[in-house]
Motif scaffolding. Sequence first.
Motif, short mmCIF file in Angstrom:
data_model
loop_
_atom_site.label_atom_id
_atom_site.label_comp_id
_atom_site.label_asym_id
_atom_site.label_seq_id
_atom_site.Cartn_x
_atom_site.Cartn_y
_atom_site.Cartn_z
N ASN A 84 9.26 -2.96 1.93
CA ASN A 84 7.91 -3.71 2.48
C ASN A 84 7.35 -2.23 3.55
O ASN A 84 6.27 -2.25 3.73
N THR A 85 7.88 -1.24 3.35
CA THR A 85 7.25 0.07 3.51
C THR A 85 5.57 0.28 2.23
O THR A 85 4.57 1.01 2.68
N GLY A 87 4.30 -1.78 1.09
CA GLY A 87 2.86 -2.44 0.87
C GLY A 87 3.02 -4.28 -0.18
O GLY A 87 2.36 -4.74 -0.39
N CYS A 262 1.06 4.14 2.34
CA CYS A 262 1.32 2.98 2.05
C CYS A 262 1.15 2.53 3.25
O CYS A 262 0.62 1.53 3.62
N ALA A 263 2.40 3.34 4.54
CA ALA A 263 2.39 2.23 5.69
C ALA A 263 0.80 2.88 6.14
O ALA A 263 0.92 1.40 7.60
N ASN A 266 -1.38 -0.23 5.26
CA ASN A 266 -0.52 -1.37 4.65
C ASN A 266 -1.12 -1.66 3.51
O ASN A 266 -1.65 -3.47 3.51
#
Length: 458
Positions: A84-85, A87, A262-263, A266
């Motif tokens: 998730n982190t 992306g 990336c976080a 996104n």
Amino acid sequence: MVLENLGRSLDNAIRRIRRLPKVDKDAINALIQDLQRALLSADVKVELVFEMTENIKKNATDTELRKAKRKDFIIKLVHDELINTLGGKPAPIRIKTGKKNVILLVGIQGSGKTTTVAKLAHFYKSKGFKVAALTTDTWRPGAYEQLQQLTKQVGVDCFGDPSEKNALKIAVKQTKQAMAKGYDLLIVDTAGRHKKETELMDEMKKIEKVLKPNEVILVLDGTLGQQAYSQAEEFSKSTNLGSIIVTKLDGTAKGGGALSACAATNVPIRFIGVGEKTEDLQSFNPSSFIGTLLGVPDIEGLVQKVQDAEAMPDPEAVKRMMQGKFTLDDLYTQLKSIKKVGKFQQIISMMGGGNIPDALKDDAEKNLEKWEVVLNSLTQLEKENPKIIKKSRKRRIAIGSGTDYTTINRMLDQYNQMKKMMKQFMQLRKKGKGMPGMPGMNKNAMNFMNKLGKDFKF
Ligand SMILES: Nc1nc2c(ncn2[C@@H]2O[C@H](COP(=O)(O)OP(=O)(O)O)[C@@H](O)[C@H]2O)c(=O)[nH]1
Ligand SMILES: [Mg+2]
């Protein structure tokens, strides 16, 4: 291995939890601490570390006992949070041979843009594109020569104009020339340094506007620590980033900066750079990357196993259905679970996969609320024997629930379709005919059904 230190400490944390006879609250807390330590020392942004581990902790402790093995479940939680982190998996890049495609690379000085242009040129050339490279870097001395040299190594033509000082003019003019020569993929290098950062961002914005690239890729130095976050954030504010390439992941202890970046944006990672040579570029698969970091080579298998276990239908409901006692209540409960874990789909695919009426899937969510109201207006007798619902009952139900005949009819239709499908399945099963025409009935599903059959004697 890329990010060896992070990998080693995550691997240790996972091993520890796997060794424990039972995963209790203390074990989860210890894992959370291990994860925090590992991520922080890889230079992942502090706030992000706490957010990630908080999510893992919440899901690991809050949920009632899972059907999957708890350890597997927790490993999957860690995996999901990292994915998730990162992306997630990037969507395929939208370029096509024979079309005029442009990829624009942005990033600060030294991040590895020019090298990456050559790497990408090499990669896409091998995929059959007629590739050319273009530099619009008017800041770095010898930028054009550097790109020329690198692209020569991979046999790709290079465009640019060392005598022109206006990057935008170069972009427009040289792109036109390149496209006129019949290239179908132009990879554009940009400057990474300016007197003022706002000028650089402004230049990128303008270049993006005139070139309308198929994708803007942010090139990030993987050895950067926490400042990667703000850097990525800046670029994502001025340009429409489609993906990230993290460079220099060979032999860096850090790399957590890239996770943070990336976080911040996104945006998913598309490739990673693992060396200075033009072939040192790897497509990025977040799941297997994380599997390696966690020391779980078959992470996708593990994730699938957990998902399957979670999606196992309630044996009681299946038993009722098998005995032909499929009521409107059951239909409703099963539809409701579509939203959660896809249990219904699971049952359907076990019973014959492809036969699921599309309308049922599509309408399920939309209809749930309406159906709930309708169901509340039914008597128990009607729920268990829907065939007695004829005209006069429908009128009563419609008035009582404030819905119309169409809603009621539709619900009954779908119920009947389901029931019919199950009956067919049962007949085939009794005849021992296997599953002709039931494409979704794979071996696992068959074993599952046979086991149920034994357990419940149907
Ligand atoms: N080890 C390693 N070095 C890299 C990688 N990518 C680029 N470099 C090096 O990083 C330095 C800066 O690269 P360059 O492409 O000029 O960066 P730019 O300023 O963004 O264009 C050069 O010495 C490259 O050889 C990589 O993936 N691994
Ligand atoms: Mg450069």
